[in-house]
Structure formats: C-alpha cells, structure tokens
Design a protein around this motif. Sequence first.
Motif, PDB file in Angstrom:
ATOM      1  N   ILE A   4       0.861  -1.180   0.000  1.00 42.35           N
ATOM      2  CA  ILE A   4       0.000   0.000   0.000  1.00 42.35           C
ATOM      3  C   ILE A   4       0.903   1.238   0.000  1.00 42.35           C
ATOM      4  N   CYS A   5       0.712   2.124  -0.976  1.00 43.18           N
ATOM      5  CA  CYS A   5       1.551   3.322  -1.114  1.00 43.18           C
ATOM      6  C   CYS A   5       0.672   4.553  -1.267  1.00 43.18           C
ATOM      7  N   GLN A   7      -0.280   7.817  -3.399  1.00 44.04           N
ATOM      8  CA  GLN A   7      -0.223   8.182  -4.815  1.00 44.04           C
ATOM      9  C   GLN A   7       0.922   9.144  -5.105  1.00 44.04           C
ATOM     10  N   GLU A   8       1.138  10.120  -4.232  1.00 43.28           N
ATOM     11  CA  GLU A   8       2.173  11.131  -4.457  1.00 43.28           C
ATOM     12  C   GLU A   8       3.561  10.504  -4.516  1.00 43.28           C
ATOM     13  N   ASN A   9       3.842   9.551  -3.610  1.00 44.03           N
ATOM     14  CA  ASN A   9       5.145   8.885  -3.601  1.00 44.03           C
ATOM     15  C   ASN A   9       5.357   8.069  -4.871  1.00 44.03           C
ATOM     16  N   LEU A  10       4.316   7.362  -5.278  1.00 47.52           N
ATOM     17  CA  LEU A  10       4.408   6.559  -6.499  1.00 47.52           C
ATOM     18  C   LEU A  10       4.613   7.438  -7.728  1.00 47.52           C
ATOM     19  N   LYS A  11       3.849   8.511  -7.825  1.00 50.90           N
ATOM     20  CA  LYS A  11       3.889   9.367  -9.010  1.00 50.90           C
ATOM     21  C   LYS A  11       5.278   9.939  -9.241  1.00 50.90           C
ATOM     22  N   GLU A  12       5.878  10.521  -8.208  1.00 58.20           N
ATOM     23  CA  GLU A  12       7.190  11.151  -8.372  1.00 58.20           C
ATOM     24  C   GLU A  12       8.238  10.135  -8.804  1.00 58.20           C
ATOM     25  N   SER A  13       8.193   8.950  -8.233  1.00 54.76           N
ATOM     26  CA  SER A  13       9.169   7.916  -8.607  1.00 54.76           C
ATOM     27  C   SER A  13       8.934   7.418 -10.022  1.00 54.76           C
ATOM     28  N   ASN A  83      -4.299  12.472  -4.410  1.00 49.54           N
ATOM     29  CA  ASN A  83      -3.323  11.926  -3.470  1.00 49.54           C
ATOM     30  C   ASN A  83      -4.037  11.032  -2.454  1.00 49.54           C
ATOM     31  N   THR A  84      -4.099   9.762  -2.788  1.00 46.95           N
ATOM     32  CA  THR A  84      -4.835   8.796  -1.969  1.00 46.95           C
ATOM     33  C   THR A  84      -3.995   7.543  -1.777  1.00 46.95           C
ATOM     34  N   ARG A  85      -4.469   6.624  -0.956  1.00 48.22           N
ATOM     35  CA  ARG A  85      -3.781   5.352  -0.760  1.00 48.22           C
ATOM     36  C   ARG A  85      -4.043   4.444  -1.960  1.00 48.22           C
ATOM     37  N   VAL A  86      -2.967   3.802  -2.420  1.00 47.91           N
ATOM     38  CA  VAL A  86      -3.058   2.916  -3.577  1.00 47.91           C
ATOM     39  C   VAL A  86      -2.599   1.526  -3.167  1.00 47.91           C
ATOM     40  N   GLY A  87      -3.475   0.542  -3.334  1.00 50.63           N
ATOM     41  CA  GLY A  87      -3.125  -0.842  -3.042  1.00 50.63           C
ATOM     42  C   GLY A  87      -2.690  -1.560  -4.303  1.00 50.63           C
ATOM     43  N   ILE A  88      -1.571  -2.279  -4.216  1.00 47.69           N
ATOM     44  CA  ILE A  88      -1.033  -3.021  -5.364  1.00 47.69           C
ATOM     45  C   ILE A  88      -0.818  -4.470  -4.941  1.00 47.69           C
ATOM     46  N   GLU A  89      -1.377  -5.403  -5.722  1.00 46.93           N
ATOM     47  CA  GLU A  89      -1.297  -6.823  -5.361  1.00 46.93           C
ATOM     48  C   GLU A  89      -1.222  -7.672  -6.634  1.00 46.93           C
ATOM     49  N   THR A  90      -0.408  -8.725  -6.569  1.00 47.55           N
ATOM     50  CA  THR A  90      -0.313  -9.661  -7.692  1.00 47.55           C
ATOM     51  C   THR A  90      -1.130 -10.911  -7.385  1.00 47.55           C
ATOM     52  N   ASN A  92      -2.373 -14.440  -9.745  1.00 38.96           N
ATOM     53  CA  ASN A  92      -2.566 -15.231 -10.971  1.00 38.96           C
ATOM     54  C   ASN A  92      -2.142 -14.488 -12.238  1.00 38.96           C
ATOM     55  N   ASN A  93      -0.892 -14.032 -12.265  1.00 36.81           N
ATOM     56  CA  ASN A  93      -0.335 -13.338 -13.439  1.00 36.81           C
ATOM     57  C   ASN A  93      -1.082 -12.056 -13.807  1.00 36.81           C
ATOM     58  N   THR A  94      -1.708 -11.464 -12.813  1.00 35.99           N
ATOM     59  CA  THR A  94      -2.407 -10.197 -13.019  1.00 35.99           C
ATOM     60  C   THR A  94      -2.059  -9.237 -11.882  1.00 35.99           C
ATOM     61  N   LEU A  95      -1.868  -7.990 -12.232  1.00 37.39           N
ATOM     62  CA  LEU A  95      -1.609  -6.956 -11.225  1.00 37.39           C
ATOM     63  C   LEU A  95      -2.924  -6.254 -10.916  1.00 37.39           C
ATOM     64  N   HIS A  96      -3.312  -6.280  -9.651  1.00 39.48           N
ATOM     65  CA  HIS A  96      -4.538  -5.627  -9.199  1.00 39.48           C
ATOM     66  C   HIS A  96      -4.156  -4.327  -8.480  1.00 39.48           C
ATOM     67  N   ILE A  97      -4.712  -3.219  -8.936  1.00 36.66           N
ATOM     68  CA  ILE A  97      -4.468  -1.923  -8.297  1.00 36.66           C
ATOM     69  C   ILE A  97      -5.814  -1.361  -7.866  1.00 36.66           C
ATOM     70  N   GLU A  98      -5.868  -0.920  -6.605  1.00 37.43           N
ATOM     71  CA  GLU A  98      -7.158  -0.512  -6.038  1.00 37.43           C
ATOM     72  C   GLU A  98      -7.000   0.754  -5.213  1.00 37.43           C
ATOM     73  N   THR A  99      -7.952   1.684  -5.407  1.00 33.96           N
ATOM     74  CA  THR A  99      -8.070   2.867  -4.557  1.00 33.96           C
ATOM     75  C   THR A  99      -9.483   2.863  -3.980  1.00 33.96           C
ATOM     76  N   GLU A 100      -9.835   3.927  -3.277  1.00 27.66           N
ATOM     77  CA  GLU A 100     -11.185   4.003  -2.705  1.00 27.66           C
ATOM     78  C   GLU A 100     -12.265   3.962  -3.785  1.00 27.66           C
ATOM     79  N   GLN A 101     -11.939   4.487  -4.975  1.00 25.04           N
ATOM     80  CA  GLN A 101     -12.956   4.588  -6.029  1.00 25.04           C
ATOM     81  C   GLN A 101     -12.672   3.725  -7.252  1.00 25.04           C
TER      82      GLN A 101
END
Length: 368
Positions: A4-5, A7-13, A83-90, A92-101
């Motif tokens: 869980i990261c 958004q702002e930290n992910l974006k800049e990187s 700028n929200t919390r972003v969940g990233i999870e792998t 079955n060979n798929t990347l799932h990305i989830e936010t509140e919306q």
Amino acid sequence: MKIICLQENLKESLITLERATSKNQTMPILHNILLKTEKGMVSAFATDLEIGIEKHISCKIEKQGEVMIPVKTLLQFIQNLPNTRVGIETKNNTLHIETEQNKIKIPITSVNEFPLVPKIQPTKTITLQKGLVLKKALQQVLNSIATSYSLPEITGVLWVVEPYTLKLVSTDSFRLSEKVIFQKDTYTASHPATFIIPQKTAAELVRDIDTDEPIDISLNEHQIVFTMKNTTIISRLITGEYPKYEQIIPTTSKTVVELEKGEFVSQIKLASVFSSKINDVKVCVKKNKKTMEITSQDQGKGEFYAAINLPGVTGEDVEAVFNYKYLLEGLANIEDEDVVYELNGSASPAVFKTKTGDYRHVVMPIKT
C-alpha cells in the motif's frame, strides 16, 4: 506481492523511472519497470541498458514479492489519481491496483525476462559532501555537450578528479565549458580518476538531485554508480580518450575586459533580433574609450548598434564575431554579476570566466 503506497510517492518515482525506460520498439521488455519489496520499502528499477535508475519508495508491505509492470500504463493511471492510498497486489499473473474509487487489472509476465540490476565491482570511489554542489556544476556544463555522434567522446561530460580539484568539462567544438570544484570541505576521492559520463546521465543527475545530502560515487572501467538518499543511478561510461581540451583554452589574451553581466546580456539579446541566419553578433572593444560596441545586421531585418561603458579594460582594440546563442548560454551559467571577458581577435577563442576562476566558458568566433 501486496503493498500500500501513497499516490504522491508513487507518481514522483514513476516520472523519474519512465525517463530511464527504453523507447526502442525492438526490445519491449525495457518498457517495463521491476517493482520489488525489500527491507521495509519498495525498490523500483528501470533501464534502457545505457542508464538504470533505482528508486526507493516508502510503502506498507503486507506481502513480499516482485513484479514487472509496463511503466507508461501505470504512470498514466497514477498521475490522474488524487493523493490517496493505492493498493497493489499480484494474483494469478495479473496486477490488481485498487483505490477508494477505482479498481484496475494489468496483465503481467515473468520477472525472469527483465534485465538484472547491475552490481559493479568498484575500483575507485568519490564522495560529494553536498549534493547541490554537483547539481550546480553539471548545470554549468550541460549546454556545451556535443549532440553529434561523429565523435562519441564529446557527447558526455569529462570528469578529472585530482587531489585538490574536481573538474567537469564539456565541448561541442564550437564552445567549451569547464567547472572546477575545489576539494576543501566539498569532496573526497580514493584515487585520481578521469572518465566520461553520457549526456543523458548528467541531465538525469541534475533532475534528481534536490537536496544537499551527500552523494556516493563508485566506478570501474566501464560503469559508474551514483548513490543518493532514495535514488541510485547506474550508467555506462563512454570509452575512448577525451580531446586535450586544455590546448583549446588560450593561455594569454590580447584584451581583457571587466563586464557587468546584466547589461551585456541585455544588449546581446537586443542584437540577436537583427542577426542573420548564422546568429552572428559583432563585438568591438575600444580601449581608449573604455567602451564595447555591439552590432548586428541582416539585409531583411535591418541594423543594430549599442555601446557599453566598461568598468575596466586592458590590452588593445579588438573585434570579433560570435554566435549570440553561445555567448548567452555561457553567461547564463555564471551567477556573479561581474564577469571577466578575454578576447584574442577575430580568429582565436574568447573566454568568459568568473573572478574566482572556478568557471570558464570558451567560445570560438565566427570567421567572416
């Protein structure tokens, strides 16, 4: 992997990493980044095989792992989020990305196809105590780097590390910039060294250095690593011998002028409006009058004339024609308002330099 990261930290990187990915369509694997959990944070790596960038991103790690992700798709999505919390999870060979919306799925492939993060065996090390000193020094030489590949050695920045000075040099054969960093309280080096870093690497360092934190540099014959607080840049070195640039810099001058930079820059900009297609502006120093005359003309545009009073001038009357862009770019690299301008006639190089001697910009005249 599950993290869980913010958004702002992910974006800049991701913005930084996207610059390091290859645009080569024949190697689509290099359009990806490698995301990997390690030691309480996430490491993200991108490379085009010339330069590699590793970013350390603060995240909450719920499950260890690694994943290869197409950076363009990920960046476009993350940039458009608040700028929200972003969940990233792998799964079955798929990347799932989830936010509140939002919820998205991205197909992924095996990380085994991605190039290994290089680990070099250094033979020499350098430490810059203040990162912003290096950033400023690189900025002062960037615009003189050659863009033509006819002579690969001058498509980068030459580093000359000596016991008491570190010199950064660039040239495109029409102008030359030299910045000197003095050792006192500034840098330490394990050994003297001479090497050339590519223009892309130098430009990336200027973008990425944003604090005065120390920078550790490790290198061997073929590669160099710059280690900063949350960023590591790995680059190839340009092989070959840099031209003997000292031979280009005049050791004596026919005329030495002390200038107020602001007024000179203003008049050169005005003269540029009336210059011809070759960007020519004539500079004429009159010793007895203590003036500098600046002229330009174009058959279709008209003529320009200005005279500047000089605080000091020694030597003889002299005139020469220069590309106004090279004059302005060299002067923009000097922070001091008082500049020393050394001229050597219509066929020999002129030199702008600071009074402290830590920066020199050499400009070849246009032969008329």
